[in-house]
Each structure stands twice: as C-alpha cells, then as structure tokens.
Write an enzyme that holds these catalytic residues in place. Structure first.
Site, PDB file in Angstrom:
ATOM      1  CD1 TRP A 198      34.627  56.774  57.736  1.00  0.00           C
ATOM      2  CD2 TRP A 198      33.572  55.003  56.937  1.00  0.00           C
ATOM      3  NE1 TRP A 198      33.784  56.679  58.278  1.00  0.00           N
ATOM      4  CE2 TRP A 198      32.736  55.753  57.683  1.00  0.00           C
ATOM      5  CE3 TRP A 198      32.965  53.792  56.329  1.00  0.00           C
ATOM      6  CZ2 TRP A 198      31.705  55.209  58.122  1.00  0.00           C
ATOM      7  CZ3 TRP A 198      32.069  53.261  56.783  1.00  0.00           C
ATOM      8  CH2 TRP A 198      31.288  53.988  57.518  1.00  0.00           C
ATOM      9  CG  ASP A 199      34.560  61.270  56.509  1.00  0.00           C
ATOM     10  OD1 ASP A 199      33.423  61.871  56.257  1.00  0.00           O
ATOM     11  OD2 ASP A 199      34.675  60.475  57.510  1.00  0.00           O
ATOM     12  CE1 TYR A 228      35.735  65.822  65.982  1.00  0.00           C
ATOM     13  CE2 TYR A 228      38.097  65.197  66.654  1.00  0.00           C
ATOM     14  CZ  TYR A 228      36.375  64.960  66.054  1.00  0.00           C
ATOM     15  OH  TYR A 228      35.925  63.510  66.216  1.00  0.00           O
ATOM     16  N   GLY A 270      32.714  53.449  62.107  1.00  0.00           N
ATOM     17  CA  GLY A 270      32.102  54.372  61.639  1.00  0.00           C
ATOM     18  C   GLY A 270      30.767  54.738  61.728  1.00  0.00           C
ATOM     19  CG  ASP A 295      30.723  57.860  65.327  1.00  0.00           C
ATOM     20  OD1 ASP A 295      31.169  57.036  64.326  1.00  0.00           O
ATOM     21  OD2 ASP A 295      31.358  58.765  65.497  1.00  0.00           O
ATOM     22  CD1 TRP A 306      26.984  57.251  63.175  1.00  0.00           C
ATOM     23  CD2 TRP A 306      26.088  56.240  61.560  1.00  0.00           C
ATOM     24  NE1 TRP A 306      27.745  57.625  62.098  1.00  0.00           N
ATOM     25  CE2 TRP A 306      27.229  56.801  60.851  1.00  0.00           C
ATOM     26  CE3 TRP A 306      25.670  55.283  60.623  1.00  0.00           C
ATOM     27  CZ2 TRP A 306      27.529  56.741  59.750  1.00  0.00           C
ATOM     28  CZ3 TRP A 306      25.778  55.066  59.187  1.00  0.00           C
ATOM     29  CH2 TRP A 306      27.144  55.755  59.037  1.00  0.00           C
ATOM     30  CD  GLU A 313      27.089  64.451  60.129  1.00  0.00           C
ATOM     31  OE1 GLU A 313      27.976  63.942  60.535  1.00  0.00           O
ATOM     32  OE2 GLU A 313      26.516  65.603  60.357  1.00  0.00           O
TER      33      GLU A 313
END
Length: 470
Positions: free
Chosen positions: A41-42, A89, A178, A180, A394, A437
C-alpha cells in the site's frame, strides 16, 4: 473554520527530493534504512503523489508491484529486493519462503515476496495515475494491463477472505490492515502464543527508538502468526488462524477501489456493472456488520472473540441494539470495543448513508479524535483511550496516509471547509516534521523515521490540489 492556505515554502522541492532519493529504478522504498524493500500500500500511495512528477514513473511503480502478484490473485505486502542484504530487514525472504511455501497458492517462482497482504487501495491509485496523463497511460497500455490483475486481486479478497461469512474481507495478521500494533488488535492477539525471543532478531530497532516501535511481546506474536500461516501453505480456506478480524479500513478501501475499478472497466470498454454491484454489496455488509450507532464509529469485528467493552461515556458494556446482550457474530465473535482511526475510513465510501457520514464527521471532530480542535492531525487511536500513546507507532500518533484518506472523505461528503483545514495541517506538518513517518497528533513532533516516501508523496498530492506547482 480555518480556511485553506497555500502550501508552505519548500514543500514541493522537499517532497521531490525524498521521492527521488528513495527511488530504486523500478519502485520506491518507504525508507532506505527501516524499510528497504517495496511495500504494497506504500507503493499505491507513493504512485498517487509521484504521478505529479512523472506519470510514467508512477505507472512503473504500480506495474512492479502487480508483477509480483500470486496465481491466486493476492498482492503480497512486500516484494523483496535481492540486492538488499538479508540482515537489513526482518522478516525477510528467508523467513517467508514464498516460492516454496506459497507454491500451491501460485507464488512467483523467481521473485521473493511475503505471503500476507495489505489494504487494497491499488485500483484507486491506478485510476488516479491514469488521470494524470491519459495519453501516456494509453500509449503504454497501463490500464489494459493493470485491470485483469486488479480484478483478480479483488476476486481473491472476495472469495478467499470472506472468513466471517457476512460478505466482508477478513485479515489474518495485524500487519495486513497496515495499522500494525493498533490497540484494536490487543484482545485478538492476547490468545496468540509469541515466538520465543531468541528465535528472531528485530532489525527495525536498528533504525528506530524502541519507545516508538511495537513491543517485543507484540513482535513475538506477529512472528508466530506469520510462521503458522506460512507453514500452512498460505491457505485461506480454513478459519484456523488465531487472528481473524474484519477491519473497517480494509473494507472501506476495497469499496473505494471497487468504484475505481468500475470506472477503469468503463474506460476500457468492459462491463462496469459487476464492480458497482460488488461495491454496493460491500457497503451494505460494512454497515450491517461493523457500524455502531452508539459509538458513532465503525468497529473491528473479532471473528473468534470480541465481547463487551466501554461505551462512549466510560460506562458498562455496549449493548446490541437488536437483542438483550453484547453484540456477537454468528461464528462466536463480536465487535472490538476500541476506537481506531480505521473506523473513520468508511468516510471514503461513495454512497455511504448520509446519517452515518454525518456521524463519522462528528466523531472525527469530537473528543476522541480531536479534528480541528485538540489534535493537529487525526490520531491513529482514540485520544481518550486507555492504550493511547502519542509516540508508539499505531497506538496514537498521526499518520499522513490516514489523514490524506480522511481529507478525501470529508470532501466527498460535503465538508470542504474541514477538508481545507485538514489539508493545510497536513502540508505544514509534513514540512516541519521533515516528512516524518508519523507524528505526535497534538504537537506534530516527528516520530519514526524521516524522509518517508508516502508522507512526501501524499503531501505533494495535496499541494497540487491546493494549486501549487509540483
């Protein structure tokens, strides 16, 4: 009401710089350090902004993502760059093992991806990218090639992910919506046994403060759920996952994209009626299953649990308006009594009943989200909630993609002044935070990483809408 103001000085040049430095030649990474691969979705949000710089580059952004689609129609949430070191990552390609574990589901053989998905905003992104330069789009066959893949993506969600039996898409992992580590997932996650700490290493803490990121306990649960899904061959036909939730944000974005897909079909001379019908059916199911009139908000539905929770006034359980007890799903689940920003995202839905749209605006502007009052930007979680934290991922910070979506929803439902004021706040905060961000919703203080791609892209999109040259 505050009126719109011109985009702040330096916004467009700063946004262009971020998007250029994060461009790999085929896609844009969210952040070279923290997120060094392509996220689903980014890339959709990034393409929406980068279409103002180069429509062809925006087309390629989406084409690169769609090329990694699985045979069953799913668009994976990460497409891995083989040039990035494995330790950069986690969980990386060695964990997901998509080419082997996902073989039955049709995972690409020569492109490593994750096995879960993210919110389906892609058809909307493709339509907006096409509109930026219809001639370029037609010349490269952009919509003609994207349409069958987008249609397959939506079919996958409708057929494989209606795990509650009520017509809505379910998510099987907290990363899929999204948002998280939203407090909305705390209760569903509580039944998940975490993976032992020594079995994985968190690379995210190399690039972000621990106080801004999910806890180790939450991360252990994420790893456990992902490993179980992988070891089950990424199969969706069973409701055996310990985490099964119907999320209003995911379903709202699917409806918005279904409307976009109808327009794409019409542009290509295909039949748009099935997409319009699907959007209407999804809207009815969204209202029927997730709308809570007492809360003035759409709530997540936990297909395994749920149950009573606080009401708007801090009192006892919220009662089912059609019965004598707490609301329950036919499969034994029930609403999650936490107020997350995903519950506001159905404001994006064309055809949402007017009384519900008006209630969502009141909730967004009320004490719980503070739009235009106490909060600079809409937070990701209830300002009055017991789990609110203005710094941690979030669980309270404001995110630019959420506010971009809400700005669009406000305009759709006849709130141009509020939309103008939100647009101004997004643009100013994007610049002052260094394209962060996410930010503290009260102060706009930067959190997470800086020079974040979707922040730059969506700020650029709003600046162009405000009349500033890209």
């Amino acid at each position: 009401m505050t009126s719109a103001r011109p985009a702040p000085t330096g916004l467009t040049s700063g946004a262009r710089r971020v998007l250029q430095q994060n461009w790999t030649g085929s896609c844009t990474v969210p952040s070279p350090g923290l997120y060094p691969h392509q996220w689903s979705w980014d890339s959709a949000f990034i393409a929406i902004g980068s279409r103002h710089i180069s429509p062809r580059r925006a087309q390629r952004e989406l084409e690169t993502l769609l090329a990694a689609q699985w045979g069953d129609g799913r668009i994976p949430h990460i497409v891995f760059n083989p040039a990035v070191p494995p330790a950069a990552y986690f969980p990386g390609p060695d964990f997901w093992r998509s080419a082997t574990a996902g073989a039955v589901a049709g995972a690409p053989r020569h492109t490593e991806t994750s096995g879960i998905v993210q919110p389906p905003v892609h058809a909307l992104a493709c339509l907006l990218v096409h509109r930026a330069d219809p001639r370029s789009s037609a010349r490269h066959g952009f919509l003609a090639r994207a349409y069958p893949r987008l249609a397959a993506w939506h079919r996958y969600l409708g057929r494989a992910r209606d795990l509650g039996g009520g017509g809505l898409v379910s998510v099987v992992h907290p990363w899929e919506p999204g948002m998280d580590n939203s407090p909305c997932w705390d209760a569903p996650l509580a039944r998940v046994a975490p993976a032992p700490p020594g079995t994985f290493r968190r690379a995210d803490l190399d690039h972000g403060a621990a106080s801004d990121r999910p806890t180790d306990l939450d991360y252990g649960r994420y790893v456990r759920l992902a490993a179980d899904y992988r070891d089950g061959g990424y199969a969706d036909h069973t409701a055996g996952s310990a985490f099964l939730v119907e999320d209003p944000g995911v379903n709202a974005l699917l409806i918005a994209s279904e409307h976009a897909l109808a327009e794409i079909a019409a542009l290509l001379g295909a039949d748009a009626a099935p997409h319009r019908t699907r959007a209407a059916d999804l809207t009815a199911a969204l209202v029927d299953r997730l709308w809570d009139p007492a809360a003035g908000l759409f709530l997540c539905r936990d297909l395994h649990g749920g149950g009573p929770g606080r009401d708007l006034h801090g009192g006892g359980p919220v009662r089912d308006l059609h019965g004598g007890g707490p609301a329950r799903d036919l499969h034994g689940g029930g609403p999650v009594r936490e107020f997350g920003a995903a519950g506001l995202l159905p404001l994006l839905v064309p055809g949402l009943p007017g009384d519900i749209a008006a209630a969502l605006v009141r909730t967004a502007c009320g004490d719980h989200f503070g739009l235009g009052r106490t909060a600079r930007l809409v937070p990701s979680y209830d300002l009055l909630g017991p789990a609110f934290d203005p710094a941690r991922y979030w669980r309270g910070p404001a995110w630019f993609n959420v506010n971009w979506l809400l700005e669009r929803g406000l305009r759709l439902h006849g709130e141009p002044e509020r939309a103008d004021a939100l647009r101004t706040a997004v643009l100013e905060t994007a610049v002052t935070s260094g394209f962060a961000e996410y930010v503290d919703p009260y102060t706009g203080e930067a959190r997470g990483t800086r020079d974040f791609s979707w922040t730059a892209a969506l700020a650029l999109d709003l600046a162009v809408a405000a009349g500033q040259e890209p």
